[in-house]
Design an enzyme around this catalytic site. Structure first.
Site, short mmCIF file in Angstrom:
data_model
loop_
_atom_site.label_atom_id
_atom_site.label_comp_id
_atom_site.label_asym_id
_atom_site.label_seq_id
_atom_site.Cartn_x
_atom_site.Cartn_y
_atom_site.Cartn_z
CD GLU A 71 17.08 16.95 -40.82
OE1 GLU A 71 17.34 18.16 -40.71
OE2 GLU A 71 17.39 16.12 -39.95
CD GLU A 115 20.73 13.36 -40.71
OE1 GLU A 115 20.71 14.17 -39.77
OE2 GLU A 115 20.70 13.69 -41.91
CD GLU A 127 25.57 17.02 -43.71
OE1 GLU A 127 25.20 16.45 -42.68
OE2 GLU A 127 24.96 18.01 -44.21
CD GLN A 145 27.44 13.88 -40.42
OE1 GLN A 145 28.44 13.98 -41.09
NE2 GLN A 145 26.41 14.72 -40.53
#
Ligand code: AHR
Length: 487
Positions: free
Chosen positions: A174, A296, A26, A345
């Protein structure tokens, strides 16, 4: 403690999609900038701006798939800001992650260049929260159309003639929270509308992923399956391992035995979450066409002291390695229903496989777990059962999964206990084992790699004994082994 692991080596089950071993990148903190992308003019060795050390490390673990550009950032990302000459790209403020200036120098072409250097499949999460249907439709056109439209001409002018044929498309992230604060009922309709205009161009068939639930939000799954189940290929679950609470997550490196046990217990909840969401999905989709993905997952601790709280930079210890080992075993056991999983991540953010500082690189204990588990990718799951005591936190002391590929059986087994060894007898029913070998990652729960000591925690050769009853190995406290058996 004596432990027996029984593996049914005769009956091969579902294929373990290699994408269960995926990752997520990200525009957050130092994940993209400094983590993977340093620009062509950087003194840090790079190819077209991508760090050579990072790309090489990811190639070594055969990273299969990478998600981008977010996360929360995805629903504020406007793809047109990230194409064309880098020096004239729009500058924006990254309001999700520390209000830093995002110069958009890493955009669509750069991400797809990164994936091509690594040799992994791209997974692009599109903007529903603050983007338009047209914007999303044109991004898909830019990525995948071989036609002669103005959008395609723009791509060609920017240096890419052939379409990339990107398959994995996320329709929002989300959307119950940072992606638009929507109710499940509303998002289901929004999803239906947006995905309609994500076209399949010649040569590509999209795999459409809808925003799924957070943790145990059964209502979200129920509503999406009921109202949009016929229009999606997969639903994405997000589940982070939080030891105490969101407001008090605790240090990544300083914790006591009780905290360690609670972290492992929190991670083990993945099993019940998968079972719960899959049971709901089955009610609406008995043929099990729709897949579940977990795009995630991982540990979330306090940031390292002195670093920007919005950058989510945390160290990574053997505790994280145990969370990874346990979680990946759980994913393997659900290989029939899971199409992809992406740990959060990739570099310098949350449970990273890699950390960077200037030109230095650290492979974390979590990286080494992904290394040990590689042989499960595209192998067939074998039924396995572990017979051992349950620890005080309610979790079995040993977690395991098994698979077979090209006649070689791989068993990954983690001893989750912080202080007690496990004497393991591994029985491979239906297999006449002639050769056994393996590697093990072991260390005290706090052990980790630093920029000064990058190889404190690395896999070692495993001592495995082939006996009449089966394979015998000792798993020290807080360790994970990959055992390879050949007939
Ligand atoms: O991974 C960090 C953030 O966690 C992501 O941006 C968001 O999707 C989730 O809440």
């Amino acid at each position: 403690m004596a432990v027996t692991i029984n593996v049914d080596a005769l009956h091969a089950g579902a294929k373990i999609n290699k994408n269960l071993y995926g990752n997520f990148s990200e525009h957050l903190g130092r994940c993209i900038y400094g983590g993977v992308f340093v620009g062509k003019d950087s003194p840090i060795p790079n190819v077209n701006g991508m760090r050579t050390d990072v790309v090489e490390a990811l190639k070594k673990i055969h990273l299969p798939v990478l998600r981008w550009p977010g996360g929360c950032f995805a629903d504020e990302y406007h793809w047109r800001d990230g194409i064309g000459p880098q020096e004239s790209r729009k500058r924006m403020v990254n309001t999700n992650w520390g209000n830093v200036v995002e110069d958009n120098s890493f955009g669509t072409h750069e991400f797809l260049e990164l994936c091509s250097q690594i040799g992994c499949e791209p997974y692009i999460n599109m903007n529903v929260g603050s983007g338009s249907v047209r914007e999303m439709a044109e991004w898909v056109e830019y990525l995948n159309s071989p036609g002669e439209s103005t959008v395609v001409m723009e791509r060609i002018a920017n240096g890419r003639r052939e379409p990339w044929n990107v398959r994995l498309i996320g329709v929002g992230n989300e959307n119950w929270g940072c992606g638009g604060s929507m109710k499940a009922e509303y998002y289901a309709d929004v999803y239906r509308r947006y995905q309609t205009f994500c076209r399949n161009y010649p040569g590509s068939r999209l795999f459409r992923i809808a925003c799924g639930p957070s943790d145990a939000d059964w209502h979200w799954t129920e509503t999406l399956m009921q109202k949009a189940g016929d229009q999606l290929d997969a639903l994405s679950l997000h589940m982070y391992t939080i030891t105490d609470s969101w407001s008090q997550k605790g240090s990544a490196t300083e914790f006591d035995g009780d905290k360690y046990a609670r972290t492992i217990a929190a991670a083990s909840r993945m099993e019940q979450l998968l079972k719960g969401h899959l049971a709901i999905m089955d009610r609406y989709d008995p043929a099990q066409r729709v897949k579940l993905i977990v795009d995630e997952w991982g540990t979330w601790f306090d940031v390292e002291p002195g670093t920007n709280p919005a950058f989510l930079y945390q160290q990574n210890t053997m505790r994280d390695a145990m969370v990874a080992a346990l979680t990946l075993n759980i994913f393997n056991h659900h290989a029939d229903r899971l199409a992809m999983c992406n740990i959060a991540q990739l570099v310098n953010v949350l449970q990273s496989v890699l950390l960077t500082e200037g030109d230095k690189l650290v492979r974390t204990p979590t990286y080494h777990v992904f290394d040990l588990y590689q042989d499960h990718m595209e192998a067939s799951l074998l039924e396995s059962a572990v017979f051992c005591d349950t620890m005080e936190n309610g979790v079995k002391q040993v977690s395991a999964s098994a698979s077979v590929k090209d006649g070689v059986v791989t068993v990954t087994a983690a001893n989750l206990h912080a202080t007690e060894s496990a004497e393991v007898l591994l029985r491979l029913d239906g297999m006449n084992v002639k050769r056994v070998s393996g590697r093990i990652l072991a260390g005290e729960v706090h052990a980790h790699n630093t920029f000064d000591q990058p190889d404190q925690v690395v896999p070692q050769a495993l001592q495995a004994e082939l006996t009449a009853e089966g394979v015998r190995v000792t798993l020290p406290p807080c360790s994970v082994a990959a055992i390879r058996a050949e007939a």
